[in-house]
Each structure stands twice: as structure tokens, then as C-alpha cells.
Design a protein around this motif. Structure first.
Motif, mmCIF file in Angstrom:
data_model
loop_
_atom_site.group_PDB
_atom_site.id
_atom_site.type_symbol
_atom_site.label_atom_id
_atom_site.label_comp_id
_atom_site.label_asym_id
_atom_site.label_seq_id
_atom_site.Cartn_x
_atom_site.Cartn_y
_atom_site.Cartn_z
ATOM 1 N N VAL A 1 0.855 -1.186 0.000
ATOM 2 C CA VAL A 1 0.000 0.000 0.000
ATOM 3 C C VAL A 1 0.888 1.233 0.000
ATOM 4 O O VAL A 1 1.825 1.340 0.807
ATOM 5 C CB VAL A 1 -0.930 0.016 1.230
ATOM 6 C CG1 VAL A 1 -1.735 1.320 1.261
ATOM 7 C CG2 VAL A 1 -1.868 -1.176 1.208
ATOM 8 N N THR A 2 0.576 2.148 -0.914
ATOM 9 C CA THR A 2 1.248 3.440 -0.963
ATOM 10 C C THR A 2 0.217 4.499 -0.626
ATOM 11 O O THR A 2 -0.857 4.548 -1.254
ATOM 12 C CB THR A 2 1.844 3.707 -2.352
ATOM 13 O OG1 THR A 2 2.723 2.646 -2.708
ATOM 14 C CG2 THR A 2 2.596 5.026 -2.367
ATOM 15 N N SER A 3 0.500 5.320 0.366
ATOM 16 C CA SER A 3 -0.522 6.255 0.836
ATOM 17 C C SER A 3 0.087 7.578 1.238
ATOM 18 O O SER A 3 1.278 7.693 1.539
ATOM 19 C CB SER A 3 -1.281 5.656 2.026
ATOM 20 O OG SER A 3 -0.390 5.446 3.117
ATOM 21 N N GLN B 1 2.018 -0.947 12.770
ATOM 22 C CA GLN B 1 1.244 -2.006 13.412
ATOM 23 C C GLN B 1 -0.253 -1.801 13.212
ATOM 24 O O GLN B 1 -0.990 -2.751 12.949
ATOM 25 C CB GLN B 1 1.584 -2.047 14.906
ATOM 26 C CG GLN B 1 0.869 -3.152 15.659
ATOM 27 C CD GLN B 1 1.250 -3.191 17.132
ATOM 28 O OE1 GLN B 1 2.041 -2.354 17.601
ATOM 29 N NE2 GLN B 1 0.682 -4.142 17.866
ATOM 30 N N ALA B 2 -0.712 -0.555 13.314
ATOM 31 C CA ALA B 2 -2.139 -0.273 13.120
ATOM 32 C C ALA B 2 -2.548 -0.554 11.681
ATOM 33 O O ALA B 2 -3.633 -1.121 11.421
ATOM 34 C CB ALA B 2 -2.441 1.171 13.498
ATOM 35 N N ALA B 3 -1.706 -0.188 10.721
ATOM 36 C CA ALA B 3 -2.029 -0.429 9.318
ATOM 37 C C ALA B 3 -2.056 -1.918 9.015
ATOM 38 O O ALA B 3 -2.942 -2.411 8.288
ATOM 39 C CB ALA B 3 -1.016 0.287 8.422
ATOM 40 N N GLU B 4 -1.077 -2.682 9.554
ATOM 41 C CA GLU B 4 -1.053 -4.120 9.307
ATOM 42 C C GLU B 4 -2.255 -4.810 9.938
ATOM 43 O O GLU B 4 -2.862 -5.708 9.323
ATOM 44 C CB GLU B 4 0.247 -4.714 9.861
ATOM 45 C CG GLU B 4 0.388 -6.199 9.582
ATOM 46 C CD GLU B 4 1.711 -6.751 10.066
ATOM 47 O OE1 GLU B 4 1.910 -7.986 9.975
ATOM 48 O OE2 GLU B 4 2.548 -5.958 10.529
ATOM 49 N N SER B 5 -2.638 -4.402 11.141
ATOM 50 C CA SER B 5 -3.806 -4.984 11.800
ATOM 51 C C SER B 5 -5.071 -4.698 11.010
ATOM 52 O O SER B 5 -5.938 -5.577 10.852
ATOM 53 C CB SER B 5 -3.923 -4.420 13.220
ATOM 54 O OG SER B 5 -5.090 -4.904 13.858
ATOM 55 N N ALA B 6 -5.178 -3.482 10.472
ATOM 56 C CA ALA B 6 -6.357 -3.136 9.668
ATOM 57 C C ALA B 6 -6.386 -3.957 8.395
ATOM 58 O O ALA B 6 -7.451 -4.434 7.966
ATOM 59 C CB ALA B 6 -6.353 -1.648 9.354
ATOM 60 N N GLY B 7 -5.222 -4.168 7.759
ATOM 61 C CA GLY B 7 -5.176 -4.958 6.530
ATOM 62 C C GLY B 7 -5.571 -6.404 6.749
ATOM 63 O O GLY B 7 -6.323 -6.989 5.957
#
Length: 254
Positions: free
Chosen positions: A112-114, A124-130
Motif C-alpha cells: 500500500v502506498t498512501s 502495526q495499526a495499518a497491518e492490523s487493519a489490513g
């Protein structure tokens, strides 16, 4: 990020489902497709929860098949409130589950590019959301395949029920125009028999004078008739008296 999800359907069925971009998009949790979305490149809104905040994106999704067991999903969108954007490239490989159930394991590898709010979140928050999105996607795909199998055509819509007011009403038996398209050369015996069975025809009913309480009231006599009776009665009495007198005179002479 790498993650595996489980779908309780055969590999061929899941592959067929993943080849349909619209089905893939509607199985993404938090996605709401536009009413006029293109089935090949569906577009809409996506609500993505990151930690304690929620980001809403507006964008599109495409699906590309990479062989018999690989599918690539690409999506891009911009924040509905803000200047941020996000782009996803996800490679999905299909394999039969090792537990001999005939189910499918999806091995997902994505990047993901954002910019904007998503870029400010921790790794960690982004990986958990994914991972949460992929788990719910697999559950939604299994439910969608249960209700709409990928290898079966959509059921045809049942014919519309005919309402009471839509039914054809036959013409009445006494309608003089009901038999316009039939042969006019009806034998006299048949016509008499028909009139005997169903009663008088509409023409006879229209020309017959009304009876009973609906009979017409006779018109009052004119003044000329009353005047004629006034002078005719004395004249008749005078003629009768003259005849009596003449008869007596003739008898005396004899």
C-alpha cells in the motif's frame, strides 16, 4: 504484508468468483458501490478503520487474472475529506487446503502506498487493519458464494402475476357489437332458439315500449276536444227529441 485466508469452496469456484470485479468489490468490508458502477471497473466508497479513526475513500478497483491460480487486485482512491490518497496492489494465489476438505486457501501478498491520514498511522495499526479487511473479505466471499454460486446462472425472474384489473373482460351477451366479427348469415331457427334461451335481443329491448311503473303518462287532452264535446252533447239530445216527436205524429195519423 502477507496473510492467508480460508474459503470453504473448491479452487475452481473461488477462482471464478475472483474473476468478477463487481463481486470482489462488494465483498470488501466497508465498500459501497455506486448505482451506475461499471462491472469491469467498479467504483464507490470505502470506509476503512485504522486504530480509533475511520477514513473514507472514493475510488475504483480492477481485477486481473495471472494464470490459473493467481489473481491481482489493484485499487486506488482519494479521501472524501482531505487531500490524502491510497493505492493498493494485492496478489492472491489460490491453493487447495491441506486438510482434504476441498476448500481453498488464499495466500495474499500486498503493498500500500498512501499519503494523508493513512500515512500518519503506525505500521502495526495499518497491518492490523489490513489483516482484518482480508479476514472479513474471505467471510463475505464465502457467504456470497453460498447465496450466489459462481458456476450457476442467475435465476430468471418469475412472470409478473396478472392483477384482477388486468384480466380481459368478455363482452356482455346482449352487446349488439359483440358478434361483429362473426358470420351474419344465421339460420332463422338458430336465431329463434337463441332468443328463446337468452331472452329478447338488445334491439328488441331498445324498441319495446316500457311497461309498469315506467310506462309513459298519456298527454292531457287539448282544449279543442273539450269544446267539441260541449256543443255535440246538446245537438245529440235535440236530434233524439225530434225523432220521438215525429214518431208520435206518424202513429196518430195511422
Amino acid at each position: 504484508m502477507e496473510h492467508e485466508v480460508y474459503v470453504p469452496f473448491p479452487v475452481e469456484t473461488v477462482r471464478q468468483a475472483l474473476s468478477e470485479p463487481e463481486r470482489v468489490a462488494r465483498c470488501v468490508p466497508g465498500c459501497q458501490l455506486d448505482a451506475d458502477a461499471d462491472p469491469g471497473t467498479p467504483g464507490g466508497r470505502l470506509r476503512l478503520r485504522i486504530g480509533s479513526s475511520t477514513i473514507t475513500y472514493r475510488g475504483t478497483l480492477t481485477v486481473t487474472e495471472r494464470g490459473a491460480d493467481t489473481v491481482t487486485v489493484e485499487a486506488s482512491g482519494i479521501e472524501s475529506r482531505g487531500d490524502g490518497s491510497a493505492e493498493l496492489s494485492l496478489t492472491v494465489r489460490l491453493a487447495t487446503a491441506p486438510d482434504d476438505t476441498g476448500a481453498t486457501v488464499l495466500s495474499c501478498t500486498g503493498t500500500v502506498t498512501s499519503t494523508g491520514r493513512l500515512a500518519e498511522a503506525t505500521g502495526q495499526a495499518a497491518e492490523s487493519a489490513g489483516r482484518r479487511v482480508l479476514d472479513r473479505f474471505a467471510a463475505n466471499l464465502a457467504a456470497d458464494l453460498t447465496d450466489n454460486p459462481a458456476d450457476e446462472p442467475a435465476a430468471a425472474a418469475p412472470p409478473a402475476a396478472q392483477g384482477v384489473f388486468d384480466a380481459e373482460v368478455p363482452p356482455p351477451s346482449l352487446d349488439p357489437l359483440a358478434d361483429d366479427d362473426q358470420d351474419d348469415t344465421v339460420p332463422a331457427e338458430a336465431a329463434h332458439a337463441r332468443r328463446t334461451m337468452i331472452g329478447r335481443s338488445a334491439e328488441e329491448v331498445d324498441h319495446a315500449p316500457p311497461r309498469g311503473r315506467y310506462a309513459p303518462v298519456p298527454a292531457p287532452q287539448s282544449a279543442t276536444t273539450s269544446a267539441t264535446l260541449r256543443w255535440a252533447a246538446p245537438a245529440a239530445a235535440l236530434a233524439l227529441a225530434s225523432a220521438v216527436v215525429v214518431g208520435r205524429v206518424l202513429r196518430r195519423r195511422r
